[in-house]
Design a protein around this motif. Structure first.
Motif, PDB file in Angstrom:
ATOM      1  N   THR A  34       0.818  -1.218   0.000  1.00 31.02           N
ATOM      2  CA  THR A  34       0.000   0.000   0.000  1.00 31.02           C
ATOM      3  C   THR A  34       0.854   1.272   0.000  1.00 31.02           C
ATOM      4  OG1 THR A  34      -0.227   0.077   2.407  1.00 31.02           O
ATOM      5  CG2 THR A  34      -1.900  -1.158   1.199  1.00 31.02           C
ATOM      6  N   GLY A  35       2.098   1.166   0.469  1.00 26.99           N
ATOM      7  CA  GLY A  35       2.991   2.327   0.427  1.00 26.99           C
ATOM      8  C   GLY A  35       3.174   2.800  -1.006  1.00 26.99           C
ATOM      9  N   ARG A  90      10.072   4.883  -6.525  1.00 24.91           N
ATOM     10  CA  ARG A  90      11.094   4.406  -5.575  1.00 24.91           C
ATOM     11  C   ARG A  90      12.242   5.384  -5.396  1.00 24.91           C
ATOM     12  NH1 ARG A  90       8.301   1.171  -2.688  1.00 24.91           N
ATOM     13  NH2 ARG A  90       6.871   0.111  -4.042  1.00 24.91           N
ATOM     14  N   SER A  95       9.892   9.369  -1.242  1.00 30.63           N
ATOM     15  CA  SER A  95       9.523   8.833   0.079  1.00 30.63           C
ATOM     16  C   SER A  95       8.939   9.931   0.956  1.00 30.63           C
ATOM     17  CB  SER A  95      10.755   8.255   0.790  1.00 30.63           C
ATOM     18  OG  SER A  95      11.338   7.261   0.020  1.00 30.63           O
ATOM     19  N   ALA A  98       5.544  11.027  -0.255  1.00 29.81           N
ATOM     20  CA  ALA A  98       4.509  10.037   0.090  1.00 29.81           C
ATOM     21  C   ALA A  98       4.104  10.197   1.546  1.00 29.81           C
ATOM     22  CB  ALA A  98       5.035   8.625  -0.172  1.00 29.81           C
ATOM     23  N   SER A  99       5.094  10.353   2.411  1.00 27.55           N
ATOM     24  CA  SER A  99       4.804  10.485   3.836  1.00 27.55           C
ATOM     25  C   SER A  99       3.959  11.739   4.087  1.00 27.55           C
ATOM     26  CB  SER A  99       6.127  10.548   4.605  1.00 27.55           C
ATOM     27  OG  SER A  99       5.894  10.696   5.970  1.00 27.55           O
ATOM     28  N   SER A 102       0.372  11.473   2.685  1.00 29.20           N
ATOM     29  CA  SER A 102      -0.416  10.452   3.386  1.00 29.20           C
ATOM     30  C   SER A 102      -0.988  10.972   4.708  1.00 29.20           C
ATOM     31  CB  SER A 102       0.435   9.202   3.641  1.00 29.20           C
ATOM     32  OG  SER A 102       1.375   9.447   4.668  1.00 29.20           O
ATOM     33  N   GLN A 115      -7.878  -0.092  -1.504  1.00 29.23           N
ATOM     34  CA  GLN A 115      -7.129  -1.111  -0.770  1.00 29.23           C
ATOM     35  C   GLN A 115      -8.048  -2.240  -0.306  1.00 29.23           C
ATOM     36  OE1 GLN A 115      -4.123   0.905   2.027  1.00 29.23           O
ATOM     37  NE2 GLN A 115      -5.436   2.592   1.410  1.00 29.23           N
ATOM     38  N   GLY A 128       1.688  -1.987   5.117  1.00 28.09           N
ATOM     39  CA  GLY A 128       1.498  -0.539   5.178  1.00 28.09           C
ATOM     40  C   GLY A 128       1.729  -0.022   6.574  1.00 28.09           C
ATOM     41  N   ASP A 130      -1.365   1.267   8.433  1.00 28.25           N
ATOM     42  CA  ASP A 130      -2.658   1.256   9.134  1.00 28.25           C
ATOM     43  C   ASP A 130      -3.522   0.094   8.647  1.00 28.25           C
ATOM     44  OD1 ASP A 130      -2.993   2.151   6.546  1.00 28.25           O
ATOM     45  OD2 ASP A 130      -4.622   3.523   7.046  1.00 28.25           O
ATOM     46  N   ARG A 179      10.539  10.473   8.813  1.00 28.50           N
ATOM     47  CA  ARG A 179       9.322   9.800   8.331  1.00 28.50           C
ATOM     48  C   ARG A 179       8.628   9.056   9.464  1.00 28.50           C
ATOM     49  NH1 ARG A 179       8.455   6.070   3.750  1.00 28.50           N
ATOM     50  NH2 ARG A 179      10.653   5.492   3.580  1.00 28.50           N
ATOM     51  N   ARG A 186       0.808  11.709  12.906  1.00 29.01           N
ATOM     52  CA  ARG A 186      -0.309  12.349  12.205  1.00 29.01           C
ATOM     53  C   ARG A 186      -1.610  11.987  12.926  1.00 29.01           C
ATOM     54  NH1 ARG A 186       0.797   8.263   7.473  1.00 29.01           N
ATOM     55  NH2 ARG A 186      -0.424   6.513   8.223  1.00 29.01           N
TER      56      ARG A 186
HETATM   57  O1   DC Z   1       5.873   1.702   2.796  1.00 30.12           O
HETATM   58  P1   DC Z   1       6.512   2.934   2.124  1.00 30.12           P
HETATM   59  O2   DC Z   1       7.743   3.413   2.811  1.00 30.12           O
HETATM   60  O3   DC Z   1       6.706   2.730   0.662  1.00 30.12           O
HETATM   61  O4   DC Z   1       5.390   4.075   2.296  1.00 30.12           O
HETATM   62  C1   DC Z   1       5.565   5.392   1.855  1.00 30.12           C
HETATM   63  C2   DC Z   1       4.781   6.351   2.749  1.00 30.12           C
HETATM   64  O5   DC Z   1       3.382   6.120   2.590  1.00 30.12           O
HETATM   65  C3   DC Z   1       5.043   6.217   4.241  1.00 30.12           C
HETATM   66  O6   DC Z   1       5.980   7.176   4.713  1.00 30.12           O
HETATM   67  C4   DC Z   1       3.719   6.442   4.898  1.00 30.12           C
HETATM   68  C5   DC Z   1       2.706   6.255   3.824  1.00 30.12           C
HETATM   69  N1   DC Z   1       1.844   5.090   4.038  1.00 30.12           N
HETATM   70  C6   DC Z   1       0.736   5.255   4.811  1.00 30.12           C
HETATM   71  O7   DC Z   1       0.531   6.341   5.364  1.00 30.12           O
HETATM   72  N2   DC Z   1      -0.127   4.230   4.994  1.00 30.12           N
HETATM   73  C7   DC Z   1       0.085   3.043   4.434  1.00 30.12           C
HETATM   74  N3   DC Z   1      -0.790   2.049   4.611  1.00 30.12           N
HETATM   75  C8   DC Z   1       1.249   2.832   3.644  1.00 30.12           C
HETATM   76  C9   DC Z   1       2.115   3.888   3.482  1.00 30.12           C
END
Ligand code: DC
Length: 222
Positions: A34-35, A90, A95, A98-99, A102, A115, A128, A130, A179, A186
């Motif tokens: 899911t990331g 990637r 990264s 994404a954080s 999210s 999902q 992931g 959560d 991160r 959050r």
């Molecule tokens: O798993 P990853 O490092 O590829 O995820 C990238 C970012 O996505 C991570 O810093 C937090 C977010 N994330 C999230 O909030 N919830 C998830 N289920 C998966 C990832």
């Protein structure tokens, strides 16, 4: 056997994806990273030159984001508006995007059903932050995989170097800690172990040792 869901949550670099991929193959389950889905939104925001921390800006582009997840030879591929972005998401800088994206509740809501749909259709191992707490609260098995930040930064550093990316250990370690802080603090769906999750600390383990640990948990519970 009906559909089975295994949720693996934990901070980045704990080995979730590597282990989940291996176990999914052994069990004949679909592995859902899911990331990668959050990374795809992060990539779009990056390409648009927007501030990932600005909720209003991020929410405004969500209707333009069409994400598809497909499998090629069992490997998950991410498509963003028809383009294969499996490699681009990637990149190290994505990264942090994404954080940041999210953390916005509308982004999480936008991706939630996507999902859950996978777990309705297939037996899954989903990883992931959560999954056990929010996405699949009824998952048969919940694992919270963690390790020291040094161990995790070292694994991520070696991975990036192997891919030819130019990074130094200190930067990777600092980014991982930042991160961790963002993901755990959050307000919506923060990184935390579900009450009924089994917590596994892989610090100092080899990959084989961690895989064996999880394999045994799964065998016992299924
Ligand atoms: O798993 P990853 O490092 O590829 O995820 C990238 C970012 O996505 C991570 O810093 C937090 C977010 N994330 C999230 O909030 N919830 C998830 N289920 C998966 C990832």
């Amino acid at each position: 056997m009906g559909k089975v869901a295994i949720a693996i949550d934990g901070p980045s670099g704990a080995g979730k994806s590597t282990i989940a991929k291996l176990l999914a193959k052994e069990l004949g389950f679909i592995y859902v990273d899911t990331g990668a889905i959050y990374r795809t939104v992060g990539l779009y925001v990056f390409r648009k030159g927007l501030d990932p921390a600005d909720e209003e800006q991020v929410v405004s582009i969500l209707p333009e984001v069409n994400i598809e997840l497909t499998y090629k030879d069992g490997v998950q591929c991410m498509f963003l508006n028809g383009e294969d972005v499996s490699g681009a998401i990637r990149e190290h800088q994505i990264s942090s995007y994404a954080s940041k994206v999210s953390a916005h509740p509308p982004v999480r809501a936008f991706l939630l059903e996507k999902q859950r749909d996978y777990a309705k259709k297939f037996s899954v191992i989903m990883d992931g932050r959560d999954i056990g707490t929010v996405v699949l609260p009824d998952a048969e098995i919940k694992i919270f995989l963690t390790a020291s930040s040094e161990d995790r930064a070292n694994r991520r550093y070696l991975e990036l170097i192997e891919k030819g990316q130019k990074v130094d250990f200190e930067t990777v370690h600092r980014d991982i800690k930042e991160r961790d802080f963002n993901d755990a603090n959050r307000a919506t769906a923060p990184l935390k172990a579900a009450d009924d999750a089994i917590v596994v600390d892989t610090s100092g383990n080899t990959l084989e040792q961690s895989v064996e640990l999880l394999r045994n948990i799964v065998k016992e519970r299924l």
